[in-house]
Every structure is written in C-alpha cells, then in structure tokens.
Design a protein around this motif. Structure first.
Motif, mmCIF file in Angstrom:
data_model
loop_
_atom_site.group_PDB
_atom_site.id
_atom_site.type_symbol
_atom_site.label_atom_id
_atom_site.label_comp_id
_atom_site.label_asym_id
_atom_site.label_seq_id
_atom_site.Cartn_x
_atom_site.Cartn_y
_atom_site.Cartn_z
ATOM 1 N N ASN A 56 10.300 22.525 102.794
ATOM 2 C CA ASN A 56 11.315 21.515 102.490
ATOM 3 C C ASN A 56 10.630 20.156 102.399
ATOM 4 O OD1 ASN A 56 13.508 19.867 102.220
ATOM 5 N ND2 ASN A 56 14.411 20.336 104.215
ATOM 6 N N LEU A 57 10.405 19.708 101.186
ATOM 7 C CA LEU A 57 9.658 18.465 101.005
ATOM 8 C C LEU A 57 10.317 17.280 101.698
ATOM 9 C CD1 LEU A 57 8.303 18.439 97.328
ATOM 10 C CD2 LEU A 57 7.078 18.842 99.452
ATOM 11 N N MET A 58 11.628 17.315 101.853
ATOM 12 C CA MET A 58 12.315 16.193 102.481
ATOM 13 C C MET A 58 11.877 15.994 103.940
ATOM 14 S SD MET A 58 13.924 14.682 100.238
ATOM 15 C CE MET A 58 14.293 15.001 98.514
ATOM 16 N N ASP A 59 11.282 17.021 104.530
ATOM 17 C CA ASP A 59 10.767 16.879 105.889
ATOM 18 C C ASP A 59 9.443 16.112 105.929
ATOM 19 O OD1 ASP A 59 12.903 18.382 106.815
ATOM 20 O OD2 ASP A 59 11.770 20.258 106.860
ATOM 21 N N TYR A 60 8.834 15.917 104.774
ATOM 22 C CA TYR A 60 7.492 15.339 104.722
ATOM 23 C C TYR A 60 7.437 13.959 104.083
ATOM 24 C CZ TYR A 60 6.108 20.150 105.730
ATOM 25 O OH TYR A 60 5.973 21.378 106.307
ATOM 26 N N VAL A 61 8.547 13.489 103.514
ATOM 27 C CA VAL A 61 8.488 12.282 102.686
ATOM 28 C C VAL A 61 9.097 11.068 103.371
ATOM 29 C CG1 VAL A 61 8.498 13.568 100.520
ATOM 30 C CG2 VAL A 61 10.679 12.867 101.534
ATOM 31 N N THR A 62 8.629 9.906 102.936
ATOM 32 C CA THR A 62 9.235 8.631 103.297
ATOM 33 C C THR A 62 10.468 8.413 102.423
ATOM 34 O OG1 THR A 62 7.937 7.442 101.649
ATOM 35 C CG2 THR A 62 6.939 7.712 103.841
ATOM 36 N N ALA A 63 11.152 7.308 102.621
ATOM 37 C CA ALA A 63 12.293 6.982 101.757
ATOM 38 C C ALA A 63 11.827 6.831 100.310
ATOM 39 C CB ALA A 63 12.967 5.700 102.245
ATOM 40 N N ASP A 64 10.663 6.223 100.113
ATOM 41 C CA ASP A 64 10.110 6.106 98.753
ATOM 42 C C ASP A 64 9.784 7.491 98.198
ATOM 43 O OD1 ASP A 64 10.226 3.322 98.523
ATOM 44 O OD2 ASP A 64 8.268 3.052 99.483
ATOM 45 N N GLY A 65 9.312 8.379 99.068
ATOM 46 C CA GLY A 65 8.990 9.731 98.619
ATOM 47 C C GLY A 65 10.228 10.494 98.192
ATOM 48 N N ALA A 66 11.321 10.339 98.905
ATOM 49 C CA ALA A 66 12.564 11.018 98.529
ATOM 50 C C ALA A 66 13.039 10.535 97.165
ATOM 51 C CB ALA A 66 13.632 10.762 99.590
ATOM 52 N N ALA A 67 12.924 9.237 96.929
ATOM 53 C CA ALA A 67 13.315 8.689 95.623
ATOM 54 C C ALA A 67 12.384 9.193 94.526
ATOM 55 C CB ALA A 67 13.306 7.168 95.686
ATOM 56 N N MET A 68 11.082 9.295 94.838
ATOM 57 C CA MET A 68 10.112 9.799 93.858
ATOM 58 C C MET A 68 10.442 11.231 93.466
ATOM 59 S SD MET A 68 7.330 12.060 93.756
ATOM 60 C CE MET A 68 6.533 12.102 95.355
ATOM 61 N N ILE A 69 10.734 12.087 94.443
ATOM 62 C CA ILE A 69 11.027 13.488 94.148
ATOM 63 C C ILE A 69 12.249 13.603 93.241
ATOM 64 C CG2 ILE A 69 11.818 15.657 95.170
ATOM 65 C CD1 ILE A 69 10.021 14.987 97.570
ATOM 66 N N LYS A 70 13.278 12.870 93.535
ATOM 67 C CA LYS A 70 14.481 12.907 92.712
ATOM 68 C C LYS A 70 14.185 12.453 91.293
ATOM 69 C CE LYS A 70 19.228 11.165 92.425
ATOM 70 N NZ LYS A 70 20.261 10.320 93.087
#
Length: 408
Positions: free
Chosen positions: A267-281
């Motif tokens: 689950n990538l959301m367990d590994y990302v920052t707020a910027d990372g979550a936006a990047m994935i989307k």
C-alpha cells in the motif's frame, strides 16, 4: 466507465453469443474507431476471472479489425486481439495485442516478429493498440522493414489492462501470450512452430528481455529464434537511483506506481508524504511521451524532482519489502536460450551501463550467443531513435542465418 448506448446494446448482443456466463467465445467485435479511447471502450473490459480460468494462456477471447491507415501501403489485414494471459502471481488475466499481416506475407511458412514498443504508461490510452489505431505510436515506422520482408508483426500491450509498468513476470507473460494469440488466431496463417523473433528498446527492451528469460519455462513450445533489445533496466533499484533528481525522474516514480499494481499487498499510501500522495494520484493518469500521443505527459512535471520529496523513509529503496520486490524484478535470474543482440549506450541517463555489462557477462558465461554493441557515444534518447542493426539481426535469425557472437 461510461459507454454509449449503442455499445451497451452491442454487449447485450454479444452475451447471446456466449460472452457472458461460464465460457468465453471468440467473438468478432465491430471495427475499432480512433475516436473511442480504451478507457471508454468495452473491447478492453476483461471477462471475469472465472471465465478466463476456463481458457488456456494465449487463447483469443475476442477480436476486431482496425483501421489500416498507418500501414495501408504494406498491410493487407490488421486486427486487435484480446487474449488470455497470466499475471505475475499465476492468476488468469486478459490483455490486448495488435496483429499486422503484410501484403507480402507468403501463403505458408509464415514468420512472426513480436515488437515491444517503448510505451511506459499508467493508463490505457497510451497502449500500442490504441496508438496504432490513432497513428500516434512513436515507433510505428520501425517495423516497416519486417513487413516489407513478409513477416507478420504483433505489438502487445504487455503491461496489461492494469498498466503494471515494469512488473517483470506479468510483462513477460503478456509478450509470450500475445505471440501465442497471434499463432492461434485463425486469420494469421501462423502456428505454434512458426519462427518468432523479439525486439524492443527501453520499456520495450525490458519487456523483450523478460519474455526472453521466461520463455523456456513458460512457453517452451515456442520457436524463438532471435532477440534484439536495448535500453535495459536490468536492476530497478539502480535505474531508480540514477534517474532520481534528474530529467528522467518520472520514470522512477511511475515505475514504483506501476510495480505496486502487481503487488497489491504494498500500500503505497503507507510510504508517502502528502506530496507523495498527490504525486501518485496525478502520475497515475500520465504516460511517457504523452505529449506526442495526445495524452498527459509524465516526464515534464517531475523533471529534477527527488524521491525524498515523496517518500517518508529516506531509505525507501532499501526497505526489506521493497528490496524483495526489486530482487524479484531484476534480470538475470533465469537463462534464456535464443541468440541475442544487445545494444546499450555508455552515456545512458537512466539505465546503468555496468548492469548491462554484468548481464551480458552472465549470459556469455552460461554459453549463450550474444552480440553486444556497447555504444560509446550513445545515450538513452539517441538509441531510441537509432535502433541500428537490431532489426537486421532479428530478420537474419528468422531467415535461418547463423547468429554472430562476440562473447569472450
């Protein structure tokens, strides 16, 4: 996913032909239209897992003719085939391939080139099947020499319907089952003993290399006679580290997202920052070379971005669960059999030349036939537009000529 009313009616009609229920009939669909993209096209909707399980890998599930504008001077018939494949976990899945039958194809003893286009995408609209229909495939002219020689060409959407970018086993199975589908398709004039060649660069090189390594165990019946490949991401970690913070940084981030689709327990959301979550989307709707393909471009928004902006852990690539996935997707753990031509730029900005050197050394030590072209002034883009002698190598193998090797 919204479909026009007429396509819903078409689907209803197809169910009467055996599409629905416990079996999957090989169904002819209406001719593909460039105005309908895969995300809105029922042709790309997979049958159920239960229905797929009743079919053998490579079985053609449905097919349709495609407009032949791009290749009209060379090709007499062109089709899209949906076929049954196997994902990286051994589960049945579906994928799509494109088959080109040249006007010069002989009546019998036909040969096949599986050309893995260098598509790197996290959405279906950038697949070779769609780009061939709308004429925007970057490498569309690269197969002309094969078509002129009477060789049939298959271009598979090897990342699958989930766009599992760089997932090695899923990709290998997609390529090999795309070949099987072409051989089983009644209009191809091919069979399981037909000579087959593989060719691809960059993302297509990754797909070609994985298919080549996996073929002896997954498709041992296949008459694979020659393979040409370049721009190889041998070790995903090393490629990610080289791309990180550079002009091709998006290839690192996109590959992580694509790989996570093959490993749903991650689950990538367990590994990302707020910027990372936006990047994935955001990146999940993009593809490399999207600018020339009429789709959202992946490369430019993430140029020179660092993974440290997106991952919580500064040691993300060395986390045990990430390392396990990287190890499973590193080339060289299986030995292929077919003669190979490998070309790599010493100045490649993404794929470390030392990894390719080591892979070639490993192949040579196993007694395989390898012609290695280590291009001293080549970088990733230069070799993408200058494939050199790769096509000649494959055509020579399809014509029965002995393969050269410069293994030492």
């Amino acid at each position: 996913m919204k479909f026009p009313a007429f396509t819903l009616a078409t689907l209803a009609g197809l169910s009467l032909l055996g599409f629905a229920g416990n079996t999957v009939a090989q169904v002819a669909y209406p001719t593909a239209s460039a105005s309908v993209q895969p995300v809105n096209d029922p042709f790309y909707v997979s049958p159920t897992a239960y229905a797929l399980a009743a079919k053998q890998p490579g079985a053609v599930l449905r097919y349709r003719a495609i407009p032949n504008t791009t290749y009209s001077a060379r090709v007499s018939q062109a089709y899209q085939l949906m076929f049954r494949s196997t994902d990286g976990r051994g589960m049945p899945t579906a994928a799509v391939t494109t088959l080109l039958i040249p006007k010069t194809a002989p009546a019998s003893a036909r040969k096949l080139l599986s050309f893995q286009a260098m598509y790197d995408s996290l959405q279906l609209n950038c697949t070779p099947s769609n780009l061939t229909v709308n004429g925007k495939l970057f490498e569309k002219g690269y197969v002309n020499k094969a078509l002129d020689a009477g060789v049939l060409v298959v271009l598979t959407d090897y990342e699958g319907l989930q766009s599992q970018w760089v997932a090695g086993m899923n990709t290998a199975h997609g390529v090999l089952d795309g070949i099987r589908a072409a051989q089983k398709f009644s209009k191809s004039g091919l069979n399981s003993s037909s000579p087959v060649g593989l060719m691809g660069y960059s993302g297509g090189g990754h797909a070609t290399a994985w298919a080549n390594e996996v073929q002896p165990e997954y498709a041992p019946e296949m008459n694979l006679v020659g393979v040409a490949m370049g721009g190889l991401p041998v070790n995903p970690k090393h490629a990610a580290e080289k791309a990180d913070g550079g002009p091709f940084a998006a290839m690192y981030f996109g590959a992580v997202v694509g790989m996570s689709r093959a490993y749903p327990e991650l689950n990538l959301m367990d590994y990302v920052t707020a910027d990372g979550a936006a990047m994935i989307k955001d990146i999940s709707r993009r593809c490399l070379m999207g600018t020339v393909e009429g789709q959202p471009e992946m490369l430019t928004p993430y140029m020179f971005k660092k993974g440290s902006k997106y991952w919580k852990s500064p040691d993300f690539l060395n986390l045990p669960e990430i390392k396990r996935i990287i190890d499973e997707n590193t080339m060289g753990s299986r030995m292929p059999k077919a003669p190979m031509y490998i070309y790599e730029g010493v100045l490649d900005e993404v794929m470390p030349i030392a990894d390719v050197d080591a892979l070639v050394k490993r192949y040579c030590a196993a007694g395989l036939s390898v012609e290695y072209n280590r291009v001293a002034i080549g970088d990733h883009l230069v070799l993408a537009i200058s494939p050199g002698k790769g096509m000649d190598f494959v055509l020579d193998r399809l014509n029965g000529k002995a393969a050269p090797s410069n293994c030492q």
